[in-house]
Design a protein around this motif. Sequence first.
Motif, PDB file in Angstrom:
ATOM      1  N   GLY A  49       0.812  -1.114  -0.373  1.00 48.32           N
ATOM      2  CA  GLY A  49       0.172  -0.168  -0.447  1.00 48.32           C
ATOM      3  C   GLY A  49       0.475   0.986   0.033  1.00 48.32           C
ATOM      4  O   GLY A  49       0.481   2.111  -0.532  1.00 48.32           O
ATOM      5  N   THR A  50       2.208   1.095   1.358  1.00 48.28           N
ATOM      6  CA  THR A  50       3.278   2.499   1.219  1.00 48.28           C
ATOM      7  C   THR A  50       3.509   2.277  -0.148  1.00 48.28           C
ATOM      8  O   THR A  50       3.871   3.834  -1.320  1.00 48.28           O
ATOM      9  N   ARG A  51       3.471   1.507  -0.927  1.00 51.11           N
ATOM     10  CA  ARG A  51       4.897   1.624  -2.312  1.00 51.11           C
ATOM     11  C   ARG A  51       3.657   2.467  -3.325  1.00 51.11           C
ATOM     12  O   ARG A  51       4.154   3.087  -4.117  1.00 51.11           O
ATOM     13  N   ASN A  52       2.536   1.489  -3.657  1.00 49.84           N
ATOM     14  CA  ASN A  52       1.461   2.293  -4.389  1.00 49.84           C
ATOM     15  C   ASN A  52       0.999   3.784  -4.192  1.00 49.84           C
ATOM     16  O   ASN A  52       0.830   4.619  -5.257  1.00 49.84           O
ATOM     17  N   ASP A  53       0.501   3.795  -3.134  1.00 43.88           N
ATOM     18  CA  ASP A  53       0.707   5.840  -2.344  1.00 43.88           C
ATOM     19  C   ASP A  53       1.422   6.520  -2.603  1.00 43.88           C
ATOM     20  O   ASP A  53       1.658   7.852  -3.777  1.00 43.88           O
ATOM     21  N   ALA A  54       2.950   6.168  -3.417  1.00 45.23           N
ATOM     22  CA  ALA A  54       3.818   6.816  -3.287  1.00 45.23           C
ATOM     23  C   ALA A  54       3.927   7.064  -4.880  1.00 45.23           C
ATOM     24  O   ALA A  54       4.000   7.961  -5.333  1.00 45.23           O
ATOM     25  N   LEU A  55       3.548   5.941  -5.282  1.00 44.48           N
ATOM     26  CA  LEU A  55       3.614   6.000  -6.885  1.00 44.48           C
ATOM     27  C   LEU A  55       1.834   6.995  -7.034  1.00 44.48           C
ATOM     28  O   LEU A  55       2.322   8.330  -8.151  1.00 44.48           O
ATOM     29  N   LEU A  56       1.145   6.999  -6.532  1.00 43.87           N
ATOM     30  CA  LEU A  56       0.357   7.560  -6.647  1.00 43.87           C
ATOM     31  C   LEU A  56       0.084   9.138  -6.340  1.00 43.87           C
ATOM     32  O   LEU A  56       0.008  10.076  -6.930  1.00 43.87           O
ATOM     33  N   ALA A  57       1.177   9.575  -6.064  1.00 41.89           N
ATOM     34  CA  ALA A  57       1.517  10.946  -5.206  1.00 41.89           C
ATOM     35  C   ALA A  57       2.062  11.565  -6.428  1.00 41.89           C
ATOM     36  O   ALA A  57       2.360  12.448  -6.750  1.00 41.89           O
ATOM     37  N   VAL A  58       3.103  11.109  -6.939  1.00 45.18           N
ATOM     38  CA  VAL A  58       4.140  11.276  -7.417  1.00 45.18           C
ATOM     39  C   VAL A  58       3.470  11.142  -9.075  1.00 45.18           C
ATOM     40  O   VAL A  58       3.770  12.377  -9.657  1.00 45.18           O
ATOM     41  N   VAL A  59       2.486  10.527  -9.189  1.00 42.58           N
ATOM     42  CA  VAL A  59       1.250  11.013 -10.752  1.00 42.58           C
ATOM     43  C   VAL A  59       0.522  12.071 -10.328  1.00 42.58           C
ATOM     44  O   VAL A  59       0.444  12.786 -11.042  1.00 42.58           O
ATOM     45  N   LEU A  60       0.055  12.435  -9.623  1.00 40.90           N
ATOM     46  CA  LEU A  60      -0.421  13.305  -9.230  1.00 40.90           C
ATOM     47  C   LEU A  60       0.073  14.771  -8.860  1.00 40.90           C
ATOM     48  O   LEU A  60      -0.900  15.789  -9.290  1.00 40.90           O
ATOM     49  N   ALA A  61       1.106  14.445  -8.620  1.00 36.67           N
ATOM     50  CA  ALA A  61       2.059  15.738  -8.691  1.00 36.67           C
ATOM     51  C   ALA A  61       2.663  16.485 -10.073  1.00 36.67           C
ATOM     52  O   ALA A  61       2.709  17.727 -10.548  1.00 36.67           O
ATOM     53  N   VAL A  62       2.454  15.664 -10.418  1.00 36.12           N
ATOM     54  CA  VAL A  62       2.693  15.607 -12.422  1.00 36.12           C
ATOM     55  C   VAL A  62       1.653  15.971 -13.438  1.00 36.12           C
ATOM     56  O   VAL A  62       2.066  17.398 -13.701  1.00 36.12           O
ATOM     57  N   VAL A  63       0.762  15.343 -12.050  1.00 36.32           N
ATOM     58  CA  VAL A  63      -0.442  16.260 -13.177  1.00 36.32           C
ATOM     59  C   VAL A  63      -0.629  18.002 -12.739  1.00 36.32           C
ATOM     60  O   VAL A  63      -1.538  18.168 -13.497  1.00 36.32           O
ATOM     61  N   ALA A  64      -1.120  17.813 -11.456  1.00 40.58           N
ATOM     62  CA  ALA A  64      -0.456  18.745 -10.662  1.00 40.58           C
ATOM     63  C   ALA A  64       0.039  19.917 -11.454  1.00 40.58           C
ATOM     64  O   ALA A  64      -0.218  21.395 -11.982  1.00 40.58           O
ATOM     65  N   VAL A  65       1.615  19.927 -11.605  1.00 42.05           N
ATOM     66  CA  VAL A  65       2.588  20.226 -12.377  1.00 42.05           C
ATOM     67  C   VAL A  65       1.998  21.239 -13.805  1.00 42.05           C
ATOM     68  O   VAL A  65       1.842  21.958 -14.221  1.00 42.05           O
ATOM     69  N   CYS A  66       1.589  20.247 -14.087  1.00 46.54           N
ATOM     70  CA  CYS A  66       1.209  19.680 -15.861  1.00 46.54           C
ATOM     71  C   CYS A  66      -0.206  21.272 -15.849  1.00 46.54           C
ATOM     72  O   CYS A  66      -0.194  21.975 -16.392  1.00 46.54           O
ATOM     73  N   GLY A  67      -1.532  21.508 -14.864  1.00 46.97           N
ATOM     74  CA  GLY A  67      -2.179  21.595 -14.342  1.00 46.97           C
ATOM     75  C   GLY A  67      -2.165  23.131 -14.353  1.00 46.97           C
ATOM     76  O   GLY A  67      -2.446  24.135 -14.834  1.00 46.97           O
ATOM     77  N   ALA A  68      -0.782  23.442 -13.521  1.00 46.93           N
ATOM     78  CA  ALA A  68      -0.359  24.398 -13.316  1.00 46.93           C
ATOM     79  C   ALA A  68       0.268  25.662 -14.125  1.00 46.93           C
ATOM     80  O   ALA A  68       0.126  26.639 -13.985  1.00 46.93           O
ATOM     81  N   LEU A  69       1.148  24.841 -15.323  1.00 49.26           N
ATOM     82  CA  LEU A  69       1.821  24.774 -16.316  1.00 49.26           C
ATOM     83  C   LEU A  69       0.980  25.972 -17.588  1.00 49.26           C
ATOM     84  O   LEU A  69       1.121  26.781 -17.904  1.00 49.26           O
ATOM     85  N   PHE A  70      -0.726  24.336 -17.460  1.00 46.65           N
ATOM     86  CA  PHE A  70      -0.659  24.963 -18.688  1.00 46.65           C
ATOM     87  C   PHE A  70      -2.603  25.478 -19.143  1.00 46.65           C
ATOM     88  O   PHE A  70      -2.758  25.217 -20.117  1.00 46.65           O
ATOM     89  N   THR A  71      -3.420  25.242 -17.738  1.00 43.01           N
ATOM     90  CA  THR A  71      -4.388  25.585 -17.826  1.00 43.01           C
ATOM     91  C   THR A  71      -4.866  27.332 -17.652  1.00 43.01           C
ATOM     92  O   THR A  71      -5.762  27.890 -17.876  1.00 43.01           O
ATOM     93  N   ASP A  72      -3.974  27.969 -16.902  1.00 44.45           N
ATOM     94  CA  ASP A  72      -3.839  29.396 -16.014  1.00 44.45           C
ATOM     95  C   ASP A  72      -2.827  29.307 -16.247  1.00 44.45           C
ATOM     96  O   ASP A  72      -2.223  30.065 -14.301  1.00 44.45           O
ATOM     97  N   GLU A  73      -2.500  30.571 -16.881  1.00 43.22           N
ATOM     98  CA  GLU A  73      -0.998  30.862 -16.723  1.00 43.22           C
ATOM     99  C   GLU A  73      -1.245  31.620 -16.045  1.00 43.22           C
ATOM    100  O   GLU A  73       0.422  32.500 -15.988  1.00 43.22           O
ATOM    101  N   ALA A  74      -2.039  33.023 -15.938  1.00 45.09           N
ATOM    102  CA  ALA A  74      -1.815  34.118 -14.991  1.00 45.09           C
ATOM    103  C   ALA A  74      -1.710  34.125 -13.875  1.00 45.09           C
ATOM    104  O   ALA A  74      -1.419  34.833 -13.479  1.00 45.09           O
ATOM    105  N   ARG A  75      -1.926  32.544 -13.450  1.00 47.98           N
ATOM    106  CA  ARG A  75      -1.688  32.369 -11.950  1.00 47.98           C
ATOM    107  C   ARG A  75      -0.710  31.209 -11.630  1.00 47.98           C
ATOM    108  O   ARG A  75      -1.032  30.586 -10.672  1.00 47.98           O
ATOM    109  N   GLN A  76       0.460  31.402 -12.989  1.00 47.60           N
ATOM    110  CA  GLN A  76       1.201  30.754 -11.755  1.00 47.60           C
ATOM    111  C   GLN A  76       2.457  30.858 -11.261  1.00 47.60           C
ATOM    112  O   GLN A  76       2.411  31.579 -10.814  1.00 47.60           O
TER     113      GLN A  76
END
Length: 429
Positions: A49-76
């Motif tokens: 469980g811990t290993r899978n959640d660590a991988l999930l955290a990495v995937v969510l962090a990548v999605v969050a970075v992409c969302g911050a870069l490409f969805t609302d450039e004025a509020r990066q």
Amino acid sequence: MTRSFLGALPSRKGAFLPEDDTVHETTRPRLGDRIMAAVNRDPRTAPHGTRNDALLAVVLAVVAVCGALFTDEARQPDALGWTLLLAAHVPIVWRRRRPMLVLAALVAVIVPYHALEYNHLAPTPVAYVALYTVAVTGRPLRTVLTGAIVLGLSTSVMLTVSTHQAVELLRTSGWIIAVLFCGIDVRYYRQYVASIVERAVRAERTREEEARRRVAEERLRIARDLHDLLAHSITLIGVQTSVAAHVLAADPERLDREAVAKSLDDIADTCRTARGELRTTLEVLREHEHGLSDTRGPLPGLDGLPDLVAAARLSGARVEQDLRIRADPPPAVGAAAYRIVQEALTNAVRHAGPEPAVRLRLYDEPGALRVSVTDDGTGPTPGNTPGFGLVGMRERARSVGGTLDAGPRPDGGFEVTAALPLTMGEGSV
């Protein structure tokens, strides 16, 4: 040495598989089966469980970075914003162990992130995952209260930033409610599956216990049959042998050859009868061992009582019989009555002294078959170890739903009385 037939079959690529002595073929579960297993399983007991959640955290962090870069450039985000955004994903590693604590840590990081007017869409996935974890692992009331607190706190923070953002958050709050109710629904579904599995396990355990109980009952029944058969036959053979020995030793010059021959013929008849009943009992054991059938073989019945009386008379007992049977009892009841009479006559011949007077009464009355065997003997020799005869008779009576009493008579002798039902209840054997 056993070879598998797979060694002679071509593989999917056209090559022949090597002929090995043992070939182990393992079928990997399909993707759909693995997904359903993950859905049905409690997340707190999932392996790795811990290993899978660590991988999930990495995937969510990548999605969050992409969302911050490409969805609302004025509020990066700037350096502080990136730090808060990435820090919000760290607690996800422990979401299975402490879901409420992870949600609290996440709120503590996301609130200043939103208050500083960074990209509001970027931390949304990680927030939904934390809310879903709380809903799927906690009670519904706690989930509803948690959702209300999170929604109220988010609205308050947005009001400090912009009234328009607060109204927009309330308009899109349906997603938060949907995530919470999805977690509740999955929780109830897992509880339902767990209850089905538990009932199946309990039913399987019950079937195994019932099978063991039936095996124990069958072993006890066969042990009783062997005891009655061997005790009766050996007792008769012993008495008849004693008669032949007495005739031989009484007056060797005036040997009664007819008496000796008759005793030897009686011994031979007893051996043949015992051998036939023993073969029947052992055939039942063999059939159960090989799974051929579930039959118990032919059961002795009331029609065999005259033979028991004749054998007891040949052994020296003076048997008086009174058989008044109008109804035809079930085979199991007839077999129980036969075995009770057999054991009672055997005990009378063994323990009642020379030439005991035995009275056998068998009659039916409304709903019951009455069996009575009395003798005028002295009973077993004091100090001898009691056998299993009386215990076996009581067990036979109980096996068909009847009762049996046995004990010395006030005027001397011994008496065995039994009341057996003329109708068998369900489950009686």
